[in-house]
Design an enzyme around this catalytic site. Sequence first.
Site, PDB file in Angstrom:
ATOM      1  N   LYS A 159      -4.043  -7.828  -1.314  1.00  0.00           N
ATOM      2  CA  LYS A 159      -2.908  -8.347  -2.068  1.00  0.00           C
ATOM      3  C   LYS A 159      -2.500  -9.747  -1.631  1.00  0.00           C
ATOM      4  CE  LYS A 159      -1.143  -4.045  -3.898  1.00  0.00           C
ATOM      5  NZ  LYS A 159      -0.033  -3.068  -3.975  1.00  0.00           N
ATOM      6  N   ARG A 175      -4.419   2.929   0.661  1.00  0.00           N
ATOM      7  CA  ARG A 175      -5.212   2.800  -0.569  1.00  0.00           C
ATOM      8  C   ARG A 175      -5.952   1.471  -0.494  1.00  0.00           C
ATOM      9  NH1 ARG A 175      -4.511   0.490  -5.685  1.00  0.00           N
ATOM     10  NH2 ARG A 175      -5.438   1.674  -7.416  1.00  0.00           N
TER      11      ARG A 175
END
Length: 295
Positions: free
Chosen positions: A231, A271
């Site tokens: 991210k 995740r």
Amino acid sequence: MPTAHSVVTTEGPRVPEGLPAPGRCLVMGILNVTPDSFSDGGRYADTSRAVARGLELAAQGADLVDVGGESTRPGARPVGLEEELARTVPVVRELARAGVLTSVDTMHAGVARAAVEAGAGLVNDVSGGLADPAMARTVAGLGVPYVAMHWRAPSHEMDRRAHYGDVVADVTAELGTRLWRLVDEGVDPARVVLDPGLGFAKRPEHDWALLAGLAELRELGFPLLVGASRKRFIGAALAAGGAGDVPPAGRDVATAAVSALAAAAGAFCVRVHDVPASLDAVRMAAAYTEHLGRT
């Protein structure tokens, strides 16, 4: 709000029925079957290639494989229900037939139902039931574990909602309120996993504060899933540290470091796109925390 006592043992949050309990943080492998994912869009849009990738993730040690048919990257636009069903359900069905524990990454009750009927063992909803009013009762009826993420707005407008007083306190309070409503609509609290929603209506400083505040979030009494993989806040930290502009696919080592931090702080699951690196990272975190418990 549901109390911690309803779902927590003396050893911490209960592992929802149907999920593995290997004695360490779980690793969820990401399988985006979309043409526009921020990291690997289009690579696994073909069903056969997606199934092969899912089998590869499982062989690499993923505890479950998360199949998503709608991009939730900042600025992404929604896809139609039929398109999302066509992308996800065949992949879930084939992976389930091969014995792979799968989850479905969806905000839509119709996709959740179809995927569970095809063999998915968990529903991972980045909206926490806010995007589709039918989701809570659907999940309650399906009786599968449910990941409810902190969410404020759809992808195309979430960056405008990244305003907090104290982000850890605000996210904790908002997740608590959401839990109340989910349970009120029939969701079994013993099947709920929470996700603080890194990157969703969050700026990099918010993401780091939430990672540092996982202990406070854990006081809600529910297992926590952390989705940090590749991210923007990781890219920003790498750039600030002198690594330059690192594209998403080049952030896997840094992601594994975040996985270790999250696991050591008590995360139930991470995740990730790159399973082997984060699997080793959570194993090291388990060894580290075990040693701390003996000192």
